[in-house]
Scaffold this motif. Structure first.
Motif, short mmCIF file in Angstrom:
data_model
loop_
_atom_site.label_atom_id
_atom_site.label_comp_id
_atom_site.label_asym_id
_atom_site.label_seq_id
_atom_site.Cartn_x
_atom_site.Cartn_y
_atom_site.Cartn_z
N SER A 228 0.82 -1.21 0.00
CA SER A 228 0.00 0.00 0.00
C SER A 228 0.86 1.26 0.00
N PHE A 229 0.84 1.96 -1.13
CA PHE A 229 1.59 3.20 -1.24
C PHE A 229 1.13 4.20 -0.19
N ASP A 230 -0.17 4.33 -0.05
CA ASP A 230 -0.71 5.35 0.86
C ASP A 230 -0.32 5.07 2.32
N HIS A 231 -0.31 3.80 2.69
CA HIS A 231 0.10 3.43 4.04
C HIS A 231 1.57 3.81 4.26
N ASP A 232 2.43 3.43 3.32
CA ASP A 232 3.86 3.72 3.46
C ASP A 232 4.10 5.23 3.50
N TYR A 233 3.35 5.94 2.68
CA TYR A 233 3.45 7.40 2.62
C TYR A 233 3.29 7.99 4.02
N ASP A 234 2.24 7.60 4.71
CA ASP A 234 1.97 8.17 6.03
C ASP A 234 3.05 7.80 7.05
N GLN A 235 3.61 6.59 6.93
CA GLN A 235 4.62 6.17 7.91
C GLN A 235 5.92 6.96 7.75
N ILE A 236 6.12 7.51 6.55
CA ILE A 236 7.35 8.27 6.29
C ILE A 236 7.12 9.78 6.44
N ILE A 237 6.01 10.24 5.91
CA ILE A 237 5.74 11.68 5.85
C ILE A 237 5.60 12.29 7.25
N CYS A 238 5.19 11.47 8.23
CA CYS A 238 4.92 11.97 9.58
C CYS A 238 6.17 12.53 10.27
N PHE A 239 7.35 12.15 9.77
CA PHE A 239 8.57 12.60 10.45
C PHE A 239 8.75 14.12 10.40
N GLY A 240 8.22 14.76 9.37
CA GLY A 240 8.35 16.21 9.27
C GLY A 240 7.82 16.91 10.52
N GLU A 241 6.62 16.54 10.93
CA GLU A 241 5.98 17.17 12.10
C GLU A 241 6.60 16.67 13.40
N LEU A 242 7.01 15.40 13.43
CA LEU A 242 7.61 14.88 14.67
C LEU A 242 8.90 15.64 14.96
N LEU A 243 9.69 15.86 13.90
CA LEU A 243 10.96 16.58 14.07
C LEU A 243 10.74 18.04 14.46
N SER A 244 9.86 18.72 13.72
CA SER A 244 9.69 20.16 13.98
C SER A 244 9.20 20.40 15.40
N THR A 245 8.25 19.59 15.86
CA THR A 245 7.71 19.82 17.21
C THR A 245 8.75 19.52 18.29
N LYS A 246 9.58 18.50 18.04
CA LYS A 246 10.65 18.20 19.02
C LYS A 246 11.61 19.38 19.14
N ILE A 247 12.02 19.88 17.99
CA ILE A 247 12.99 20.98 18.00
C ILE A 247 12.40 22.21 18.68
N VAL A 248 11.17 22.54 18.32
CA VAL A 248 10.55 23.74 18.90
C VAL A 248 10.36 23.58 20.41
N THR A 249 9.91 22.40 20.85
CA THR A 249 9.70 22.20 22.29
C THR A 249 11.01 22.38 23.05
N HIS A 250 12.07 21.78 22.54
CA HIS A 250 13.37 21.95 23.19
C HIS A 250 13.78 23.42 23.22
N TYR A 251 13.52 24.11 22.12
CA TYR A 251 13.95 25.50 22.08
C TYR A 251 13.14 26.36 23.05
N LEU A 252 11.84 26.11 23.16
CA LEU A 252 11.01 26.84 24.12
C LEU A 252 11.53 26.60 25.54
N GLN A 253 11.85 25.35 25.84
CA GLN A 253 12.36 25.03 27.19
C GLN A 253 13.68 25.75 27.44
N PHE A 254 14.52 25.73 26.41
CA PHE A 254 15.81 26.39 26.46
C PHE A 254 15.65 27.90 26.73
N GLN A 255 14.51 28.43 26.26
CA GLN A 255 14.19 29.85 26.48
C GLN A 255 13.32 30.05 27.73
#
Ligand code: ASP
Ligand code: MG
Length: 420
Positions: free
Chosen positions: A107-134
């Protein structure tokens, strides 16, 4: 309140610093919903295609590019090399790499979601750390434990009852914390990651605002608010400072790319105001979308390029009747195609859709097994809400009219651009 920050508002270290300033300048409980950084989702989309095609070398180079992009941002944000953000981000990239080293599923669509989700996982991790840092008491939340969907990968539908229960359980604002979570993502009841459709983070903001009875949803953008046209097409655009839910829904439905079309309804149902504001000028009011009423608004223009017009007629010269329509709509819904405009006459059914390279050949083939089909690509669809004749004249310069549809408030014109 719920704040939604899109890709452009976290595209580099300066942007992350700027959004941190906005959060610091606002008091009270804030739930922060964030998209992937910059163009990360497009890059992940390329990776999905390379992964499925087995293009290992190109896949590796795309992976390296996006990893470097994120690492550069954290290097600029955090002076300490041993800051825990590094371990978190490197671990996420390790997880992504393991997924890419497996064989694709059926399933292309299934694989798509398992990979595409990293964009948001990464951005939120970075921002949360930066907010804490501030010194902001921020907490990272994995939205996939709270937004439950069906398993229509890439276009998942929210399961409201479960979502309501889980969001209320997981998003509690004790200890005056700022909660940070991912837009665009959800998961099935068996915890497989799903996504809500491209640009779906606005919708996530609306779902969360709805369930939590938020006072308002603020969508922070790189434009001053909702404009009456895309500045890409018009240089004298007007800011719409107030907009009714109804008009916002209509504009989004016709393709104004400012807000995801599904965003408004959950807000309207609970009478939650939606503010669209500039993250560059956070002090300016922007646009407020609410239950205001007015008679008329300045005309709004929506342009869609790369349209296909498909003309369908029965092979036996019979009329277009209900059974034919059922077959046609069946083909479209199976391929999950949105109709931008349609017109029916005795012997012919005409529809206008976006030209999607993957879908168009399949649709045409399926229709050809039942009908005579011709189609024309390279067209444009112009919608004007609150139109008048002078606005129509204005957009028709250098255009040949192929088809038109009008009702009281809207006109839609399918045109060929003679300047091309
Ligand atoms: N990152 C996703 C996309 O670019 C979701 C979003 O930005 O709303 O489509
Ligand atoms: Mg985005």
């Amino acid at each position: 309140m719920v704040f939604k920050f899109g890709g452009a508002s976290v595209k580099d270290a300066d942007a992350v610093r700027n959004m941190t300033g906005i959060i610091k300048n606002n008091d009270g409980n804030i739930l922060v919903v964030i998209s992937a950084m910059g163009k990360t989702t497009n890059s992940l989309e390329r990776m999905v295609n390379l992964f499925v095609q087995g293009e290992t070398n190109e896949l590796q180079s795309e992976f390296a590019t996006i990893k470097k992009y994120h690492l550069n941002i954290i290097q600029e944000l955090f002076d300490r090399e041993d800051h825990p953000v590094y371990a978190d981000i490197i671990q996420m990239f390790g997880e992504l790499e393991r997924k890419l080293n497996k064989a694709p599923s059926m399933s292309f669509d299934h694989d798509y979601d398992q990979i595409i989700c990293f964009g948001e996982l990464l951005s939120t991790k970075i921002v949360t750390h930066y907010l804490q840092f501030q010194q902001v008491a921020a907490e990272w939340k994995d939205v996939r434990f709270s937004i439950k969907t069906d398993n229509t990968y890439r276009e998942a539908r929210v399961q409201w009852d479960m979502t309501r229960e889980l969001v209320n359980q997981h998003f509690q604002f004790d200890n005056n914390r700022i909660l940070v979570t991912q837009g665009f993502l959800g998961s099935t009841i068996d915890n497989i990651t799903t996504t809500l459709g491209r640009e779906g983070s606005d919708y996530t903001g609306a779902v969360l605002a709805h369930v939590l009875h938020a006072e308002k949803l603020v969508i922070w953008k790189d434009v001053p608010g909702v404009l009456n046209a895309d500045p890409k097409w018009f240089d004298d655009t007007v800011l719409l400072s107030e907009l009714s839910y109804r008009d916002a829904i209509e504009l989004a439905y016709y393709g104004a790319s400012i807000i995801h079309p599904k965003t408004i309804k959950p807000l309207q149902n609970k009478n939650i105001d939606l503010h669209v504001k500039s993250f560059i000028h956070p002090e300016r009011e922007g646009t407020v979308i609410s239950n205001v009423e007015y008679e008329k608004l300045v005309p709004s223009f929506i342009f869609k390029i790369d349209q296909v017009l498909i003309r369908i007629s029965p092979e036996d010269f019979s009329f277009i009747a209900e059974d034919n329509l059922q077959t046609i709509f069946g083909v479209l819904s199976e391929n999950r195609v949105k109709i931008n405009l349609m017109q029916n006459s005795a012997l012919r059914f005409i529809l206008c859709i976006n030209n999607d390279e993957r879908k168009l050949p399949k649709i045409i083939d399926a229709l050809k097994s039942n009908f005579n089909v011709t189609y024309e690509t390279g067209l444009e669809l112009i919608t004007i809400r609150y139109f008048d004749e002078s606005t129509v004249e204005r957009v028709m310069v250098n255009k040949e009219l192929i088809m038109e549809h009008r009702d009281k408030k809207n006109i839609q014109l399918i045109v060929k651009n003679m300047a091309n």
